[in-house]
Every structure is written in structure tokens, then in C-alpha cells.
Enzyme design. Sequence first.
Site, mmCIF file in Angstrom:
data_model
loop_
_atom_site.group_PDB
_atom_site.id
_atom_site.type_symbol
_atom_site.label_atom_id
_atom_site.label_comp_id
_atom_site.label_asym_id
_atom_site.label_seq_id
_atom_site.Cartn_x
_atom_site.Cartn_y
_atom_site.Cartn_z
ATOM 1 N NE ARG A 59 -3.782 -0.081 2.605
ATOM 2 C CZ ARG A 59 -5.087 -0.333 2.462
ATOM 3 N NH1 ARG A 59 -5.519 -1.553 2.265
ATOM 4 N NH2 ARG A 59 -5.968 0.638 2.530
ATOM 5 C CE1 TYR A 117 -4.510 6.754 -3.187
ATOM 6 C CE2 TYR A 117 -4.746 6.174 -0.872
ATOM 7 C CZ TYR A 117 -5.213 6.846 -1.989
ATOM 8 O OH TYR A 117 -6.352 7.614 -1.912
ATOM 9 N NE ARG A 131 -12.691 3.101 -4.509
ATOM 10 C CZ ARG A 131 -12.593 4.394 -4.762
ATOM 11 N NH1 ARG A 131 -12.402 5.263 -3.793
ATOM 12 N NH2 ARG A 131 -12.680 4.842 -6.002
ATOM 13 C CB SER A 162 -18.275 -0.484 -5.750
ATOM 14 O OG SER A 162 -16.925 -0.525 -5.372
ATOM 15 C CG ASP A 192 -7.480 -4.507 5.142
ATOM 16 O OD1 ASP A 192 -7.747 -4.535 3.928
ATOM 17 O OD2 ASP A 192 -8.292 -4.134 6.008
HETATM 18 P P1 NAD Z 1 -10.997 7.618 -9.030
HETATM 19 O O1 NAD Z 1 -10.015 6.549 -9.354
HETATM 20 O O2 NAD Z 1 -12.407 7.433 -9.441
HETATM 21 O O3 NAD Z 1 -10.504 9.017 -9.615
HETATM 22 C C1 NAD Z 1 -9.175 9.354 -9.853
HETATM 23 C C2 NAD Z 1 -9.099 10.055 -11.207
HETATM 24 O O4 NAD Z 1 -7.741 10.455 -11.457
HETATM 25 C C3 NAD Z 1 -9.510 9.144 -12.371
HETATM 26 O O5 NAD Z 1 -10.393 9.827 -13.225
HETATM 27 C C4 NAD Z 1 -8.184 8.828 -13.058
HETATM 28 O O6 NAD Z 1 -8.333 8.536 -14.430
HETATM 29 C C5 NAD Z 1 -7.404 10.100 -12.791
HETATM 30 N N1 NAD Z 1 -5.949 9.931 -12.846
HETATM 31 C C6 NAD Z 1 -5.196 8.957 -12.262
HETATM 32 N N2 NAD Z 1 -3.896 9.150 -12.530
HETATM 33 C C7 NAD Z 1 -3.808 10.278 -13.301
HETATM 34 C C8 NAD Z 1 -2.746 10.986 -13.901
HETATM 35 N N3 NAD Z 1 -1.472 10.586 -13.767
HETATM 36 N N4 NAD Z 1 -3.033 12.099 -14.627
HETATM 37 C C9 NAD Z 1 -4.307 12.511 -14.790
HETATM 38 N N5 NAD Z 1 -5.369 11.881 -14.240
HETATM 39 C C10 NAD Z 1 -5.114 10.774 -13.507
HETATM 40 O O7 NAD Z 1 -10.904 7.868 -7.459
HETATM 41 P P2 NAD Z 1 -11.750 8.816 -6.491
HETATM 42 O O8 NAD Z 1 -12.343 7.964 -5.460
HETATM 43 O O9 NAD Z 1 -12.611 9.740 -7.257
HETATM 44 O O10 NAD Z 1 -10.567 9.627 -5.799
HETATM 45 C C11 NAD Z 1 -10.260 10.978 -6.130
HETATM 46 C C12 NAD Z 1 -9.166 11.486 -5.211
HETATM 47 O O11 NAD Z 1 -9.604 11.447 -3.856
HETATM 48 C C13 NAD Z 1 -7.874 10.671 -5.285
HETATM 49 O O12 NAD Z 1 -6.773 11.548 -5.215
HETATM 50 C C14 NAD Z 1 -7.951 9.813 -4.052
HETATM 51 O O13 NAD Z 1 -6.669 9.464 -3.591
HETATM 52 C C15 NAD Z 1 -8.684 10.706 -3.083
HETATM 53 N N6 NAD Z 1 -9.369 9.937 -2.043
HETATM 54 C C16 NAD Z 1 -10.508 9.237 -2.320
HETATM 55 C C17 NAD Z 1 -11.111 8.492 -1.310
HETATM 56 C C18 NAD Z 1 -12.386 7.711 -1.545
HETATM 57 O O14 NAD Z 1 -12.844 7.041 -0.632
HETATM 58 N N7 NAD Z 1 -13.011 7.758 -2.693
HETATM 59 C C19 NAD Z 1 -10.548 8.447 -0.031
HETATM 60 C C20 NAD Z 1 -9.374 9.157 0.208
HETATM 61 C C21 NAD Z 1 -8.803 9.910 -0.806
HETATM 62 N N1 UDP Z 2 -13.075 -5.495 1.889
HETATM 63 C C1 UDP Z 2 -13.802 -6.664 2.023
HETATM 64 N N2 UDP Z 2 -14.353 -7.215 0.908
HETATM 65 C C2 UDP Z 2 -14.246 -6.664 -0.321
HETATM 66 C C3 UDP Z 2 -13.501 -5.449 -0.463
HETATM 67 C C4 UDP Z 2 -12.925 -4.916 0.675
HETATM 68 O O1 UDP Z 2 -13.950 -7.196 3.129
HETATM 69 O O2 UDP Z 2 -14.793 -7.225 -1.293
HETATM 70 C C5 UDP Z 2 -12.490 -4.888 3.106
HETATM 71 C C6 UDP Z 2 -11.023 -4.515 2.998
HETATM 72 O O3 UDP Z 2 -10.208 -5.608 3.375
HETATM 73 C C7 UDP Z 2 -10.924 -3.369 3.987
HETATM 74 C C8 UDP Z 2 -12.286 -2.684 3.897
HETATM 75 O O4 UDP Z 2 -13.163 -3.647 3.324
HETATM 76 O O5 UDP Z 2 -10.754 -3.842 5.297
HETATM 77 C C9 UDP Z 2 -12.284 -1.421 3.042
HETATM 78 O O6 UDP Z 2 -11.677 -1.721 1.817
HETATM 79 P P1 UDP Z 2 -11.569 -0.679 0.627
HETATM 80 O O7 UDP Z 2 -10.675 -1.278 -0.409
HETATM 81 O O8 UDP Z 2 -12.915 -0.227 0.212
HETATM 82 O O9 UDP Z 2 -10.873 0.601 1.284
HETATM 83 P P2 UDP Z 2 -9.547 0.808 2.173
HETATM 84 O O10 UDP Z 2 -8.980 -0.504 2.596
HETATM 85 O O11 UDP Z 2 -8.628 1.553 1.287
HETATM 86 O O12 UDP Z 2 -10.053 1.585 3.328
#
Ligand code: NAD
Ligand code: UDP
Length: 319
Positions: A147, A150, A191, A194, A278
Site C-alpha cells: 500500500r 499510495y 472497494r 461497490s 489492511d
Molecule cells: P478515481 O479513481 O475514481 O478518480 C481518480 C481520477 O484520477 C480518475 O479519473 C483517473 O483517471 C485520474 N488519474 C489517475 N492518474 C492520473 C494521472 N497521472 N493524470 C491525470 N489523471 C489521472 O478515485 P476517487 O475515489 O474519485 O478519488 C479521487 C481522489 O480522492 C484521489 O486523489 C484519491 O486518492 C482521493 N481519495 C478518495 C477516497 C475515496 O474514498 N473515494 C478516499 C481518500 C482519498
Molecule cells: N473489503 C472486504 N471485501 C471486499 C472489499 C474490501 O472485506 O470485497 C475490506 C477490505 O479488506 C478493507 C475494507 O473492506 O478492510 C475497506 O476496503 P476498501 O478497499 O474499500 O478501502 P480501504 O482498505 O482503502 O479503506
Amino acid sequence: MNTIKTRKRILITGGAGFLGSHLCERLLNEGNDVLCVDNFFTGSKDNILHLLDNPHFELMRHDVTFPLYVEVDEIYNLACPASPIHYQFDPVQTTKTSVHGAINMLGLAKRVKAKIFQASTSEVYGDPLVHPQKEDYWGHVNPVGIRSCYDEGKRCAETLFFDYYRQHQLKIKVARIFNTYGPRMHPNDGRVVSNFIVQALQNQPITVYGQGQQTRSFCYADDLIDGFIRLMNSADEITGPINLGNPGEFTILELAEKVIALTGSASQIVFKPLPSDDPLQRQPDIGLATEKLGWKPSISLQEGLVKTIQYFDNLLKRS
Ligand code: NAD
Ligand code: UDP
Ligand code: UDP
């Protein structure tokens, strides 16, 4: 007296992704010009198709690891794959996106004197040793695990934001986002929300990793976007980092049970191995966001899941 409202020119990197597309929509509705920059790694044109006819919306295919020369007033830097299977697909590119992407967007912000927002993450806390997590906790992160591309990429991006702030007096806004869900999540991004919804709607087994006793706190997308905009519009001295998330904490097993109940699914729960590194527990302390931004989420997990289930149900029926 000039009563004409000047439109802000706003750049959103990662604008074709899950959160980015909601942000594009919201900022257009508020009367701004939006430039969406995306390389479509995890994002999709489908997410922004409904915006393409809007003359105030512009789409540019571009990778943020390369320099970008445009003229804008504000930048929301969201570009980065967010789900573990996506960011682990090409981990070197993930780190480059966070680090080189931040340098390029900060360089751009510096040149055009734009205010710049960074989508950071609760992952900067790693597998936390304090609970719930406050912004002054420095985290417990493995620098060499699967991880790390990231987590460490996002930590380095935060460092760059604060160095540009101190060294070049940039106006910065750093949000630490906790797990967020809602319509336009990628159905195959692995995730948990979903995955469980798609599995339940197809009456497939619900895959709980480990014993399902690990916890997460799930925020609905609309609530989060509201937090982004409040932070961007806040006083200059509010730089963050500031937690944005929903403090309601649930075990993964509880989430699975809720999804089964809300979909009326015949799915059974199956247990799969827990991925390495995790995090065991995650819950934001949002005291700072409430105090400084007057923000707290208003959509319950139940309500948000109903809307998200509806979205995936329509998506699956269309495909
Ligand atoms: P997502 O994967 O749907 O969106 C990310 C977008 O960035 C995508 O459209 C992808 O094509 C684009 N992208 C990736 N690499 C790129 C690059 N090199 N140049 C241009 N575009 C690029 O994810 P999301 O859930 O919408 O997340 C958006 C932001 O929020 C991310 O920075 C993510 O780290 C942050 N974030 C999201 C969550 C969450 O739970 N969804 C939690 C914490 C942080
Ligand atoms: N997880 C799970 N089943 C799945 C996908 C994820 O049990 O099909 C668990 C995963 O191990 C984690 C939590 O759900 O403990 C959240 O996972 P996700 O990938 O959504 O986000 P993150 O780990 O980045 O918080
Ligand atoms: N940059 C960019 N757009 C701009 C200005 C800069 O993409 O409008 C990139 C450029 O690649 C540069 C990086 O941002 O290397 C950092 O810019 P900065 O001015 O901080 O440093 P430099 O490397 O130019 O000394």
C-alpha cells in the site's frame, strides 16, 4: 456598481473520476468555468458525458506527471487512482502521479497565483495506533509494503504542499479524505461498498476479507464535495490538513449485512483472506472541520446506500 459575477476558472485534475465528476458538476452549477484534466486511467468519459455540452466545461486528456500550462484561479488536485487494486496495478506510476503530479500542479499554482486544494487521504495515518484519528497524529505507515505507493505518495504530496506554502507563500488547502462512496464509483474497482452492492444485486457471494471485524467510516459523496468547497472557500490561514469523513464507524461484517438487507439479496457471506497491511480500524475525528468550516456530514449510511444501490441497479440493468 458591477453586479456581474465573475466566473472563476477552476481546474480539476482527476475530474473524470468518481469524486472529480461530482465536483465538476457542483462547481459548474455554482456558475464557474471548469477545466477537467484526466488521463482516464480509472476515470471515464461516461462520468462526465452529461457535462460535455455545457459551454463552461472543458475536458483535456492529460497526465499530471507531465507539466501543464493553463491559466486558472483555483486548482483541485484529485488525480490519483484511489482503490487498492487500481493503485497497486502500476505502483511506480501511482507514486509518480502523487509526487510529480503535486510538483507540477504546485508549480502551476505558483506561476498563476492560484489557490490549490489537495485530495489527501486517511491512508496517511496508515494502520493507526490512536483512535479516532485527529490531524495531529503522524501515522503508522509501512514505507515498503504493497500500500506504500499510495500512502507514502500522498504523504510526500502533503510535504510538498506545506513546503510550497512556507517557501513560496502559496494558498494551500489539504483535505484528508476518509472512505467515501456513492454513484459513479467504478463497479470493478474492488472497494468494499461497490463490491458488496454489485455482489448483492447479482445474488453472488459477498466477499468479506478476514473476519470482517475491521472497521471503516463511510461518507456519502455529496457530503464530502460540500466539505471540499467549504475548505477551498475558507479563510487563507486555514490550510489543513483537515479530516473530511463521516464519523459513523461500522465493521465490514455490519456493512455486508446492511447491504444484503437493503437489496433483499439472496447472497451468502463468504470469508476470504485479509490483504496485507489492511488497517484494522478507521474513524475520523472531524472536530476541526466542524469548528473551522461549520461542516459535518448529513447523509446516513442507510440513506447513502439506498441511493448508491439505485445507481448500481440501473447500471447493471443497462449493461
Ligand atoms: P478515481 O479513481 O475514481 O478518480 C481518480 C481520477 O484520477 C480518475 O479519473 C483517473 O483517471 C485520474 N488519474 C489517475 N492518474 C492520473 C494521472 N497521472 N493524470 C491525470 N489523471 C489521472 O478515485 P476517487 O475515489 O474519485 O478519488 C479521487 C481522489 O480522492 C484521489 O486523489 C484519491 O486518492 C482521493 N481519495 C478518495 C477516497 C475515496 O474514498 N473515494 C478516499 C481518500 C482519498
Ligand atoms: N473489503 C472486504 N471485501 C471486499 C472489499 C474490501 O472485506 O470485497 C475490506 C477490505 O479488506 C478493507 C475494507 O473492506 O478492510 C475497506 O476496503 P476498501 O478497499 O474499500 O478501502 P480501504 O482498505 O482503502 O479503506
Ligand atoms: N509547472 C507546470 N506548469 C506551470 C509551471 C510549472 O506544470 O505553469 C511545472 C514544471 O514542470 C516545474 C514544476 O511545475 O518543473 C515545478 O515548478 P516550480 O516553478 O516550483 O519549479 P521549477 O522546477 O520550475 O524550478
